[in-house]
Write a protein that holds these residues in place. Structure first.
Motif, PDB file in Angstrom:
ATOM      1  N   LEU A  63       0.833  -1.205   0.000  1.00 35.91           N
ATOM      2  CA  LEU A  63       0.000   0.000   0.000  1.00 35.91           C
ATOM      3  C   LEU A  63       0.864   1.250   0.000  1.00 35.91           C
ATOM      4  O   LEU A  63       1.910   1.300   0.668  1.00 35.91           O
ATOM      5  CB  LEU A  63      -0.901   0.021   1.238  1.00 35.91           C
ATOM      6  CG  LEU A  63      -2.120  -0.901   1.253  1.00 35.91           C
ATOM      7  CD1 LEU A  63      -2.697  -0.963   2.661  1.00 35.91           C
ATOM      8  CD2 LEU A  63      -3.181  -0.424   0.265  1.00 35.91           C
ATOM      9  N   CYS A  64       0.407   2.250  -0.726  1.00 41.45           N
ATOM     10  CA  CYS A  64       1.101   3.544  -0.714  1.00 41.45           C
ATOM     11  C   CYS A  64       0.121   4.610  -1.203  1.00 41.45           C
ATOM     12  O   CYS A  64      -0.880   4.296  -1.856  1.00 41.45           O
ATOM     13  CB  CYS A  64       2.338   3.495  -1.614  1.00 41.45           C
ATOM     14  SG  CYS A  64       3.352   4.994  -1.499  1.00 41.45           S
ATOM     15  N   HIS A  65       0.403   5.871  -0.895  1.00 38.52           N
ATOM     16  CA  HIS A  65      -0.476   6.960  -1.336  1.00 38.52           C
ATOM     17  C   HIS A  65      -0.184   7.377  -2.773  1.00 38.52           C
ATOM     18  O   HIS A  65      -0.965   8.098  -3.385  1.00 38.52           O
ATOM     19  CB  HIS A  65      -0.302   8.175  -0.421  1.00 38.52           C
ATOM     20  CG  HIS A  65       1.030   8.845  -0.574  1.00 38.52           C
ATOM     21  ND1 HIS A  65       2.209   8.234  -0.203  1.00 38.52           N
ATOM     22  CD2 HIS A  65       1.374  10.057  -1.083  1.00 38.52           C
ATOM     23  CE1 HIS A  65       3.216   9.051  -0.474  1.00 38.52           C
ATOM     24  NE2 HIS A  65       2.733  10.148  -1.007  1.00 38.52           N
ATOM     25  N   SER A  66       0.956   6.944  -3.321  1.00 41.62           N
ATOM     26  CA  SER A  66       1.412   7.432  -4.625  1.00 41.62           C
ATOM     27  C   SER A  66       1.486   6.300  -5.647  1.00 41.62           C
ATOM     28  O   SER A  66       2.180   5.298  -5.432  1.00 41.62           O
ATOM     29  CB  SER A  66       2.788   8.090  -4.483  1.00 41.62           C
ATOM     30  OG  SER A  66       3.414   8.248  -5.737  1.00 41.62           O
ATOM     31  N   GLU A  67       0.788   6.467  -6.773  1.00 40.98           N
ATOM     32  CA  GLU A  67       0.843   5.478  -7.846  1.00 40.98           C
ATOM     33  C   GLU A  67       2.247   5.391  -8.431  1.00 40.98           C
ATOM     34  O   GLU A  67       2.723   4.306  -8.778  1.00 40.98           O
ATOM     35  CB  GLU A  67      -0.161   5.838  -8.941  1.00 40.98           C
ATOM     36  CG  GLU A  67      -0.206   4.839 -10.075  1.00 40.98           C
ATOM     37  CD  GLU A  67      -1.237   5.199 -11.124  1.00 40.98           C
ATOM     38  OE1 GLU A  67      -1.114   4.696 -12.262  1.00 40.98           O
ATOM     39  OE2 GLU A  67      -2.162   5.992 -10.821  1.00 40.98           O
ATOM     40  N   LYS A  68       2.920   6.531  -8.533  1.00 38.78           N
ATOM     41  CA  LYS A  68       4.277   6.550  -9.089  1.00 38.78           C
ATOM     42  C   LYS A  68       5.231   5.710  -8.238  1.00 38.78           C
ATOM     43  O   LYS A  68       6.026   4.914  -8.757  1.00 38.78           O
ATOM     44  CB  LYS A  68       4.783   7.995  -9.174  1.00 38.78           C
ATOM     45  CG  LYS A  68       6.115   8.157  -9.901  1.00 38.78           C
ATOM     46  CD  LYS A  68       6.538   9.602  -9.927  1.00 38.78           C
ATOM     47  CE  LYS A  68       5.618  10.441 -10.783  1.00 38.78           C
ATOM     48  NZ  LYS A  68       5.739  10.109 -12.224  1.00 38.78           N
ATOM     49  N   ILE A  69       5.134   5.857  -6.906  1.00 43.06           N
ATOM     50  CA  ILE A  69       5.982   5.061  -6.011  1.00 43.06           C
ATOM     51  C   ILE A  69       5.646   3.584  -6.147  1.00 43.06           C
ATOM     52  O   ILE A  69       6.536   2.723  -6.184  1.00 43.06           O
ATOM     53  CB  ILE A  69       5.810   5.522  -4.549  1.00 43.06           C
ATOM     54  CG1 ILE A  69       6.320   6.949  -4.374  1.00 43.06           C
ATOM     55  CG2 ILE A  69       6.545   4.591  -3.588  1.00 43.06           C
ATOM     56  CD1 ILE A  69       6.085   7.529  -2.993  1.00 43.06           C
ATOM     57  N   LEU A  70       4.357   3.270  -6.242  1.00 42.40           N
ATOM     58  CA  LEU A  70       3.942   1.867  -6.363  1.00 42.40           C
ATOM     59  C   LEU A  70       4.502   1.212  -7.620  1.00 42.40           C
ATOM     60  O   LEU A  70       4.947   0.065  -7.596  1.00 42.40           O
ATOM     61  CB  LEU A  70       2.417   1.777  -6.385  1.00 42.40           C
ATOM     62  CG  LEU A  70       1.707   1.785  -5.026  1.00 42.40           C
ATOM     63  CD1 LEU A  70       0.204   1.817  -5.226  1.00 42.40           C
ATOM     64  CD2 LEU A  70       2.095   0.572  -4.192  1.00 42.40           C
ATOM     65  N   ILE A  77       2.589  -4.501   3.361  1.00 47.28           N
ATOM     66  CA  ILE A  77       3.666  -3.508   3.457  1.00 47.28           C
ATOM     67  C   ILE A  77       3.061  -2.139   3.189  1.00 47.28           C
ATOM     68  O   ILE A  77       2.349  -1.955   2.184  1.00 47.28           O
ATOM     69  CB  ILE A  77       4.776  -3.793   2.430  1.00 47.28           C
ATOM     70  CG1 ILE A  77       5.403  -5.169   2.661  1.00 47.28           C
ATOM     71  CG2 ILE A  77       5.843  -2.707   2.464  1.00 47.28           C
ATOM     72  CD1 ILE A  77       6.259  -5.649   1.501  1.00 47.28           C
ATOM     73  N   VAL A  78       3.305  -1.190   4.065  1.00 44.74           N
ATOM     74  CA  VAL A  78       2.845   0.183   3.853  1.00 44.74           C
ATOM     75  C   VAL A  78       4.076   1.058   3.623  1.00 44.74           C
ATOM     76  O   VAL A  78       4.863   1.301   4.542  1.00 44.74           O
ATOM     77  CB  VAL A  78       2.025   0.706   5.053  1.00 44.74           C
ATOM     78  CG1 VAL A  78       1.551   2.133   4.781  1.00 44.74           C
ATOM     79  CG2 VAL A  78       0.839  -0.202   5.330  1.00 44.74           C
ATOM     80  N   ASP A  79       4.245   1.496   2.373  1.00 47.74           N
ATOM     81  CA  ASP A  79       5.385   2.358   2.042  1.00 47.74           C
ATOM     82  C   ASP A  79       5.019   3.807   2.349  1.00 47.74           C
ATOM     83  O   ASP A  79       3.851   4.192   2.276  1.00 47.74           O
ATOM     84  CB  ASP A  79       5.731   2.201   0.557  1.00 47.74           C
ATOM     85  CG  ASP A  79       7.168   2.625   0.265  1.00 47.74           C
ATOM     86  OD1 ASP A  79       7.863   3.069   1.201  1.00 47.74           O
ATOM     87  OD2 ASP A  79       7.591   2.518  -0.897  1.00 47.74           O
ATOM     88  N   GLU A  80       6.030   4.624   2.684  1.00 50.43           N
ATOM     89  CA  GLU A  80       5.801   6.014   3.114  1.00 50.43           C
ATOM     90  C   GLU A  80       4.749   6.021   4.231  1.00 50.43           C
ATOM     91  O   GLU A  80       3.736   6.725   4.180  1.00 50.43           O
ATOM     92  CB  GLU A  80       5.364   6.896   1.940  1.00 50.43           C
ATOM     93  CG  GLU A  80       6.301   6.868   0.741  1.00 50.43           C
ATOM     94  CD  GLU A  80       7.678   7.456   1.050  1.00 50.43           C
ATOM     95  OE1 GLU A  80       7.834   8.109   2.097  1.00 50.43           O
ATOM     96  OE2 GLU A  80       8.601   7.268   0.233  1.00 50.43           O
TER      97      GLU A  80
END
Length: 731
Positions: free
Chosen positions: A63-70, A126-129
């Motif tokens: 999981l992450c708030h940003s599609e680019k990071i994902l 996993i939760v990134d950022e």
């Protein structure tokens, strides 16, 4: 098949051992804090691999708030785990519905679709950022799923709103921050240069020679003689010339400023900012990565999820609200890569707080003792931590180098009232009012060295009168509500008391009179007010023709304002224009600038205020929600909360207050229904309490009354309704 070339480094093995340890102890969650550039993504891949080693087919959610990071995370997982495993995206219109080993989802998309999945669908999440996890649009998703293990990853655990992500993930099981990573040589060495503006030695000596009350804004405004953008670009070119194949990231305060810097740099620079659009931003970043351009200029972007390891020059042209954002931006240049072991940082931020932050960071790095590994008392890390200095700080301005101790001494003096609470501010005002026997005026507050200045109250509470109201005092509304004839009579009477025509300073010092600025706003100029009051103008007004001869260009106006500022030695106001024959009139300034403040910014007399980002405003709204007892804040509660930008700024960002409410994941308040008779009774009671009919501000600040918007909707206008009620209750 797993990629044999990708192996955990020593510090990643330390982290993996810590995660294994908490799992062995039966814990179901862990938080890892790791500085930017250390490879959090691969660390999470290694951790998942260990967890899945002896398990049957299970699913992993990232999981992450940003599609680019994902997308970047997905590429790295595929590179490491190979094609033996299946991968899917769950974002916007690209939702993988078939079962895959790894599913990469944004919080925004999962928010609307999480109940499609069983709560135990994913064994490992996993939760990134992870520092974003407390956001109301994100936290319900984390709370919904029930994985066997939850891993949070972040480089910056501290949030702007003060909420602790440890409440979700527990205390960090492994922490390797910027300071330790620098000391151990795990990230690029920093050649940090404070390229400060020139110092006004005269003002510095003047402040040191007396005990006058100072504010941090006043120090920042008057001590720094600002560099022009052309000079800044020249210095960027000069310093980066010593860097082999420089790839530069510049962080600007506004889009307008970024465009100007880009134009000065030329064809080798491109802009990225949110309203530029994904396509244009991606194209600019692609050109930067491939070497077609060597400078990327950002406004409120590039903080997270941008991986350009060979970026080797970072330029700060703006301060940041959050220390976390500062470290994120700095982290864009600290990643090690082939042929790169050092990053040049050019910091042009001209304020005392930033200088203090960097000095403290340098001291913290110098004092940090590298922790030994288990069973070894020697230094540890990837190399000798003490072999050479990993963070060098150079103050490029000679004046600052020699007077830094004096500057910091003044800063500590100014910070005195910054460290106290809002309530202590208000208590000081109440105490002074009791001493005087009346509500202190701006002038009286500024004359008392034992309480904050009027500008400090304005900084805390948006206006001085807001502070007065919150302190339970009666505002000095005389200056605001006098009609024109009364204002002119007061001016004439004051001249008779003095025995001469008053100047603007004498008017401002008299608490019984409206301010000089009010006279100018009402009558066009202070001299015109004097003439209408039957007094002699203090000097012959400047003719329009003469002004056009003297000030042909914007540059002429800027130079004249700088000279007037230097002559006066303190902040300029519109009234000062009438006091100097060589100064431009306000009308002349409006020929070249939208308003007086814009001219002061262009002349470098005041700094441009850096507004908070949309994400920061959303976080503040979510914090305000909790402060209101898990209730959506009203428009008025936001209006009078000093942490928020003004309503026009919020409307420019979101379109309306309700759009901000929706962006924060909150429910929109339904308009309250008040019969006219009820409003009449409520206002009558308020009038009895105050001893006069309540003003708009007094109505807005009283939560027991309907808002001025409600009153205006029912009666046509607030003024009309108050007059009508006044007539009804006095007949």
């Amino acid at each position: 098949m797993k990629n044999p070339k990708i192996k955990p480094r020593e510090y990643q093995q330390e982290c993996l051992a810590a995660i294994d340890n908490v799992i062995a102890n039966g814990e179901k969650r862990a938080l890892v804090v790791m500085a930017s550039g250390l490879g959090k993504t691969y660390t999470s891949a290694f951790a998942v691999e260990r967890y899945l080693a002896d398990k049957r087919f299970v699913r992993v959610l990232v999981l992450c708030h940003s599609e680019k990071i994902l997308r970047q995370t997905k590429e790295k997982f595929q590179e490491y785990f190979g094609e033996e495993f299946s991968y899917g995206m769950y974002v916007k219109y690209n939702k993988t519905t078939r079962p895959t080993n790894f599913l990469f989802a944004t919080f925004q998309t999962m928010k609307e679709n999480r109940e499609i999945f069983p709560k135990d669908e994913f064994a490992y999440i996993i939760v990134d950022e992870a520092h974003h996890s407390h956001a109301r649009t994100y936290f319900p998703t984390i709370r919904y799923f029930q994985p066997e293990f939850l891993l949070g990853l972040t480089a910056t655990p501290d949030r702007l709103d003060g909420q602790k992500i440890e409440e979700i993930y527990g205390e960090p099981v492994y922490e390797l921050g910027f300071v330790e990573a620098t000391k151990r040589g795990l990230i690029a060495e920093c050649d940090y240069r404070l390229v400060l503006d020139d110092l006004s030695q005269e003002r510095l000596d003047e402040y040191l020679a007396n005990d006058e009350k100072l504010s941090i804004n006043q120090l920042n405004r008057t001590l720094f003689i600002k560099k022009r953008d052309e000079e800044i670009v020249r210095l960027i070119s000069e310093y980066s010339a010593g860097v082999e194949n420089p790839k530069t990231m510049v962080f600007c305060r506004t889009v307008e400023h970024a465009r100007k810097i880009a134009k000065l740099i030329g064809d080798k620079a491109a802009l990225v900012y949110k309203k530029n659009g994904d396509s244009a931003n991606d194209s600019a970043l692609k050109s930067f990565k491939e070497g077609e351009i060597n400078t990327i200029i950002s406004v409120d972007m590039l903080n997270e999820g941008i991986d350009v390891p060979d970026a080797n020059v970072i330029v700060f042209l703006r301060n940041t609200v959050s220390p976390a954002v500062f470290y994120q931006q700095l982290g864009r240049g600290t990643r090690l890569s082939e042929g790169k072991d050092k990053v040049l940082v050019l910091d042009f931020v001209d304020n005392c707080e930033r200088i203090k932050t960097i000095l403290e960071l340098k001291q913290e790095i110098d004092d940090f003792k590298v922790r030994p590994p288990h069973g070894d008392e020697g230094a540890h890390g990837d190399g000798d931590a003490n072999s050479k200095e990993k963070f060098t700080l150079n103050i490029a301005t000679p004046e600052f180098k020699s007077r830094m101790v004096d500057v910091m001494k003044l800063f500590e003096r100014a910070v005195k009232w910054c460290e106290v609470s809002d309530q202590e501010y208000l208590d000081a005002l109440v105490s002074y009012a009791k001493e005087l026997g009346h509500t202190p005026s701006h002038y009286e507050v500024n004359s008392n060295p034992d309480i904050p200045s009027a500008s400090a109250y304005k900084g805390r509470f948006k206006t001085y009168n807001n502070a007065v109201l919150l302190a339970g005092l009666k505002p000095n509304f005389l200056r605001v509500y006098m009609d024109n004839d009364t204002m002119l009579d007061c001016l004439k009477n004051f001249a008779e008391e003095l025995g001469h025509t008053p100047n603007t300073k004498e008017v401002d010092a008299n608490k019984k009179l409206p301010s000089a600025a009010t006279y100018i706003a009402r009558f066009g100029s202070f001299n015109r007010a004097l003439v209408l009051a039957g007094l002699k103008a203090r000097k012959t007004p400047k003719s329009v023709r003469a002004q056009k001869v003297l000030f042909k260009t914007k540059e002429d106006v800027i130079i004249a304002l700088q000279k007037l500022h230097q002559k006066k030695g303190e902040m300029l106001y519109r009234a000062d224009l009438d006091e100097d024959e060589k100064a431009p009139t306000y009308g002349t300034i409006r020929r070249f600038f939208p308003d007086f403040n814009s001219a002061l910014i262009a002349a470098g007399i005041v700094g441009e205020v850096v507004p908070p980002t949309k994400q920061e405003v959303i976080q503040l709204m979510q914090l305000k929600y909790h402060e209101c007892g898990d209730r959506t804040p009203t428009t008025l509660e936001i209006k009078y909360d000093k942490r928020f930008p003004c309503k026009p700024a919020i409307d420019r960002m979101f379109g309306s207050h309700n759009n901000l409410v929706r962006a924060a994941g909150l429910e929109v308040n339904k308009p309250a229904s008040y019969p006219k008779g009820t409003i009449k009774l409520l206002l009558e009671e308020k009038a009895k309490e105050l001893g006069h009919w309540p003003t708009m501000k007094e109505i807005d600040l009283d939560s027991s009354l309907p808002s001025t918007t409600t009153i205006r909707r029912l009666f046509g206008s607030v003024k009309e309704s108050v007059i009508r009620l006044y007539v009804e209750t006095t007949n």
